[in-house]
Design a protein around this motif. Structure first.
Motif, PDB file in Angstrom:
ATOM      1  N   MET A 171      23.770  11.666  -6.135  1.00 29.01           N
ATOM      2  CA  MET A 171      25.094  11.374  -5.647  1.00 29.01           C
ATOM      3  C   MET A 171      26.255  11.473  -6.610  1.00 29.01           C
ATOM      4  SD  MET A 171      23.618   7.839  -3.739  1.00 29.01           S
ATOM      5  CE  MET A 171      25.200   7.541  -2.993  1.00 29.01           C
ATOM      6  N   VAL A 172      27.323  11.291  -6.175  1.00 29.64           N
ATOM      7  CA  VAL A 172      28.506  11.359  -7.045  1.00 29.64           C
ATOM      8  C   VAL A 172      28.490  10.192  -8.053  1.00 29.64           C
ATOM      9  CG1 VAL A 172      31.038  11.407  -7.573  1.00 29.64           C
ATOM     10  CG2 VAL A 172      29.904  12.827  -5.611  1.00 29.64           C
ATOM     11  N   VAL A 173      28.569  10.350  -9.201  1.00 36.15           N
ATOM     12  CA  VAL A 173      28.578   9.286 -10.217  1.00 36.15           C
ATOM     13  C   VAL A 173      29.946   8.736 -10.663  1.00 36.15           C
ATOM     14  CG1 VAL A 173      27.804   8.633 -12.531  1.00 36.15           C
ATOM     15  CG2 VAL A 173      26.590  10.411 -11.422  1.00 36.15           C
ATOM     16  N   PRO A 174      30.152   7.439 -10.612  1.00 37.06           N
ATOM     17  CA  PRO A 174      31.055   6.635 -10.763  1.00 37.06           C
ATOM     18  C   PRO A 174      31.846   6.863 -11.877  1.00 37.06           C
ATOM     19  CG  PRO A 174      29.969   5.121  -9.588  1.00 37.06           C
ATOM     20  CD  PRO A 174      28.851   6.570 -10.057  1.00 37.06           C
ATOM     21  N   VAL A 175      32.982   6.676 -12.559  1.00 39.63           N
ATOM     22  CA  VAL A 175      33.536   7.143 -13.863  1.00 39.63           C
ATOM     23  C   VAL A 175      32.946   6.267 -14.728  1.00 39.63           C
ATOM     24  CG1 VAL A 175      35.629   6.897 -15.323  1.00 39.63           C
ATOM     25  CG2 VAL A 175      35.921   7.923 -12.863  1.00 39.63           C
ATOM     26  N   ASN A 176      32.723   4.973 -14.486  1.00 37.93           N
ATOM     27  CA  ASN A 176      32.102   4.148 -15.275  1.00 37.93           C
ATOM     28  C   ASN A 176      30.716   3.832 -14.872  1.00 37.93           C
ATOM     29  OD1 ASN A 176      31.050   1.702 -16.822  1.00 37.93           O
ATOM     30  ND2 ASN A 176      32.869   1.178 -16.899  1.00 37.93           N
ATOM     31  N   PRO A 177      29.552   4.128 -15.645  1.00 35.12           N
ATOM     32  CA  PRO A 177      28.364   4.031 -15.066  1.00 35.12           C
ATOM     33  C   PRO A 177      27.888   2.651 -14.868  1.00 35.12           C
ATOM     34  CG  PRO A 177      28.097   4.418 -17.681  1.00 35.12           C
ATOM     35  CD  PRO A 177      29.668   4.967 -16.870  1.00 35.12           C
ATOM     36  N   LEU A 178      28.391   1.782 -15.330  1.00 32.51           N
ATOM     37  CA  LEU A 178      28.261   0.357 -14.837  1.00 32.51           C
ATOM     38  C   LEU A 178      28.658  -0.051 -13.579  1.00 32.51           C
ATOM     39  CD1 LEU A 178      29.169  -1.599 -18.250  1.00 32.51           C
ATOM     40  CD2 LEU A 178      26.989  -0.909 -17.423  1.00 32.51           C
ATOM     41  N   ASP A 179      29.488   0.945 -12.760  1.00 35.12           N
ATOM     42  CA  ASP A 179      29.826   0.590 -11.408  1.00 35.12           C
ATOM     43  C   ASP A 179      28.753   1.035 -10.412  1.00 35.12           C
ATOM     44  OD1 ASP A 179      32.225  -0.579 -12.001  1.00 35.12           O
ATOM     45  OD2 ASP A 179      33.258   1.340 -12.025  1.00 35.12           O
ATOM     46  N   ARG A 180      27.709   1.750 -10.989  1.00 34.49           N
ATOM     47  CA  ARG A 180      26.472   2.012 -10.130  1.00 34.49           C
ATOM     48  C   ARG A 180      25.803   0.636  -9.675  1.00 34.49           C
ATOM     49  NH1 ARG A 180      22.762   6.130 -10.949  1.00 34.49           N
ATOM     50  NH2 ARG A 180      23.887   8.185 -10.966  1.00 34.49           N
ATOM     51  N   HIS A 181      25.647   0.816  -8.341  1.00 34.53           N
ATOM     52  CA  HIS A 181      25.013  -0.404  -7.569  1.00 34.53           C
ATOM     53  C   HIS A 181      26.180  -1.519  -7.472  1.00 34.53           C
ATOM     54  CE1 HIS A 181      20.410   0.668  -7.452  1.00 34.53           C
ATOM     55  NE2 HIS A 181      21.383   1.830  -8.080  1.00 34.53           N
ATOM     56  N   ASP A 182      27.395  -1.240  -7.988  1.00 30.88           N
ATOM     57  CA  ASP A 182      28.405  -2.358  -7.800  1.00 30.88           C
ATOM     58  C   ASP A 182      28.395  -3.249  -8.727  1.00 30.88           C
ATOM     59  OD1 ASP A 182      31.013  -3.029  -6.603  1.00 30.88           O
ATOM     60  OD2 ASP A 182      29.898  -4.347  -5.230  1.00 30.88           O
ATOM     61  N   LEU A 183      27.820  -2.825  -9.994  1.00 29.46           N
ATOM     62  CA  LEU A 183      27.071  -3.806 -11.109  1.00 29.46           C
ATOM     63  C   LEU A 183      28.173  -4.879 -11.653  1.00 29.46           C
ATOM     64  CD1 LEU A 183      24.675  -5.092 -12.601  1.00 29.46           C
ATOM     65  CD2 LEU A 183      25.195  -3.273 -14.252  1.00 29.46           C
ATOM     66  N   ARG A 184      29.158  -4.222 -11.896  1.00 25.89           N
ATOM     67  CA  ARG A 184      30.121  -4.998 -12.514  1.00 25.89           C
ATOM     68  C   ARG A 184      30.936  -6.072 -11.562  1.00 25.89           C
ATOM     69  NH1 ARG A 184      34.622  -1.714 -15.744  1.00 25.89           N
ATOM     70  NH2 ARG A 184      34.575  -0.378 -13.785  1.00 25.89           N
ATOM     71  N   HIS A 185      30.970  -5.571 -10.400  1.00 24.51           N
ATOM     72  CA  HIS A 185      31.553  -6.910  -9.552  1.00 24.51           C
ATOM     73  C   HIS A 185      30.460  -7.633  -9.098  1.00 24.51           C
ATOM     74  CE1 HIS A 185      34.337  -3.524  -7.893  1.00 24.51           C
ATOM     75  NE2 HIS A 185      35.439  -4.453  -8.281  1.00 24.51           N
ATOM     76  N   ARG A 186      29.277  -7.506  -9.481  1.00 20.08           N
ATOM     77  CA  ARG A 186      28.079  -8.482  -8.885  1.00 20.08           C
ATOM     78  C   ARG A 186      28.048  -9.389 -10.021  1.00 20.08           C
ATOM     79  NH1 ARG A 186      22.992  -6.384  -7.395  1.00 20.08           N
ATOM     80  NH2 ARG A 186      23.213  -4.416  -8.505  1.00 20.08           N
TER      81      ARG A 186
END
Length: 386
Positions: free
Chosen positions: A17-32
């Motif tokens: 899939m398209v990777v977000p600019v910040n890898p820490l946004d994978r799986h909505d991690l920073r928000h969680r």
């Protein structure tokens, strides 16, 4: 802090899939992570206020302090966990996911404790573009026209709030909701991580006390500080904690060390460069702030060891740690560091260490998705920021 975001498992072919600019946004991690911290602070803050309404400024200050953090340690902890659990049928279990995020989020409270105390010890004015905690509470004292020293009140508040963060870190980790056996398995790594960062902090303070009278020895001390205050604490140990929370094996622990130690050193070296040459808009601190604080980094120690002009050596030793250093003085020290080749040397080391880390993760016995994210994190952690 961020609102709650429900986790929805990604498809098994998520690596395409398209990777977000910040890898820490994978799986909505920073928000969680933000949501987990916010929920925890709601409970803890309410408990403080129930003791006395006058304690309300503490959780308020902590919430604002946590906003804007990079969330590196929770990120490495989570992906250390997912690197192991991602190879099992438990990879898409929402309850385990939520518990793992809470465990990872607890490391941000440890980071808050370290930063609050570090800012006071360094006499820093700002953090993330806002007043440092000791400055914030000193200002509150002055505005209220209370009795006694505003500076001493601010220092006391910062020490105590940092201690609260250290206590709450443990409480959040232990109550994350993962099986008790998994928490017990990760506990030795969690405990040693906290000891190592405090030991590294003391060695950092000791290095500043020794100064640059023995530049070669200063360089050795700086490398030891990098290992314990940054490399292990920022990357290696969070990966270890995450792995053990997922039931990791010795080969995974070894692979995470092979990746985490060189990357952690490269990350700190990049931070050292930014502390001298960084743009305040990117760093959140005044230009050359590390020079005013007299930080005995490898960058500075190498410059002192290689400076061949008596005038340059005298200026470096005299002005490093001068809290009144102005913009012209910062520029002069920057030029000395450049002219000795220390900056080029450190940049070369960053590149080599980052390559070593990415080679290690390529060979790691972990899930492919985690490998991809850890490669991206290596780039993000060491990128030049103008």
């Amino acid at each position: 802090m961020g609102a709650d975001h429900a986790y929805r498992p990604e498809p098994r072919d998520a690596t395409r899939m398209v990777v977000p600019v910040n890898p820490l946004d994978r799986h909505d991690l920073r928000h969680r992570v933000d949501a987990a911290l916010s929920a925890f602070l709601d409970r803890q803050g309410a408990a403080l206020i129930a003791m006395s309404p006058e304690l309300a400024p503490l959780p308020t200050a902590l919430r604002e302090f946590l906003d804007g953090g990079k969330l590196m340690r929770p990120g490495f902890c989570y992906w250390g966990w997912r690197g192991v659990v991602g190879k099992t049928d438990a990879a898409d279990d929402p309850a385990l996911e939520a518990a793992a995020v809470r465990a990872a989020a607890s490391l941000e409270l440890l980071q808050a404790s370290a930063l609050i105390h570090d800012d006071y010890m360094d006499d820093s004015d700002t953090r993330r573009g806002m007043p440092a905690i000791h400055r914030r509470f000193a200002a509150a004292h002055r505005e209220a026209a209370w009795e006694g020293s505003a500076a001493r009140f601010g220092a006391a508040a910062a020490i105590l709030l940092g201690d609260v963060c250290l206590t709450w870190c443990d409480e959040m980790f232990a109550g994350c909701g993962l099986p008790s056996a998994r928490i017990a398995a990760a506990r030795p790594y969690f405990d040693v991580m906290r000891t190592e960062v405090m030991a590294g902090q003391y060695l950092d303070v000791l290095a500043q006390a020794h100064g640059l009278d023995e530049p070669e020895r200063a360089a050795q001390r700086a490398q030891t500080v990098i290992r314990f205050k940054s490399a292990k604490y920022t990357i290696e140990r969070p990966l270890h904690v995450g792995a053990m929370l997922a039931g990791g094996t010795p080969d995974v622990i070894a692979a995470y060390s092979a990746y985490g130690l060189p990357l952690g050193e490269a990350f700190q070296l990049r931070d050292d460069v930014l502390g001298v040459f960084g743009d305040p808009a990117a760093t959140g601190k005044p230009a050359g702030d590390d020079l005013r604080e007299g930080k005995q980094t490898l960058l500075v120690a190498l410059a002192a060891a290689r400076a061949d002009s008596p005038g340059a050596i005298k200026t470096l030793r005299a002005e490093l740690g001068n809290p009144e250093l102005d913009a012209a003085g910062v520029t002069e020290l920057q030029e000395i560091i450049r002219s000795t080749g220390a900056l080029d040397d450190v940049e070369t080391r960053i590149t080599a260490l980052t390559r070593e880390a990415t080679a290690a993760v390529d060979a790691a016995p972990i899930a492919e998705e985690a490998k991809g994210v850890l490669r991206e994190l290596a780039v993000m952690a060491t990128a030049r920021k103008k």
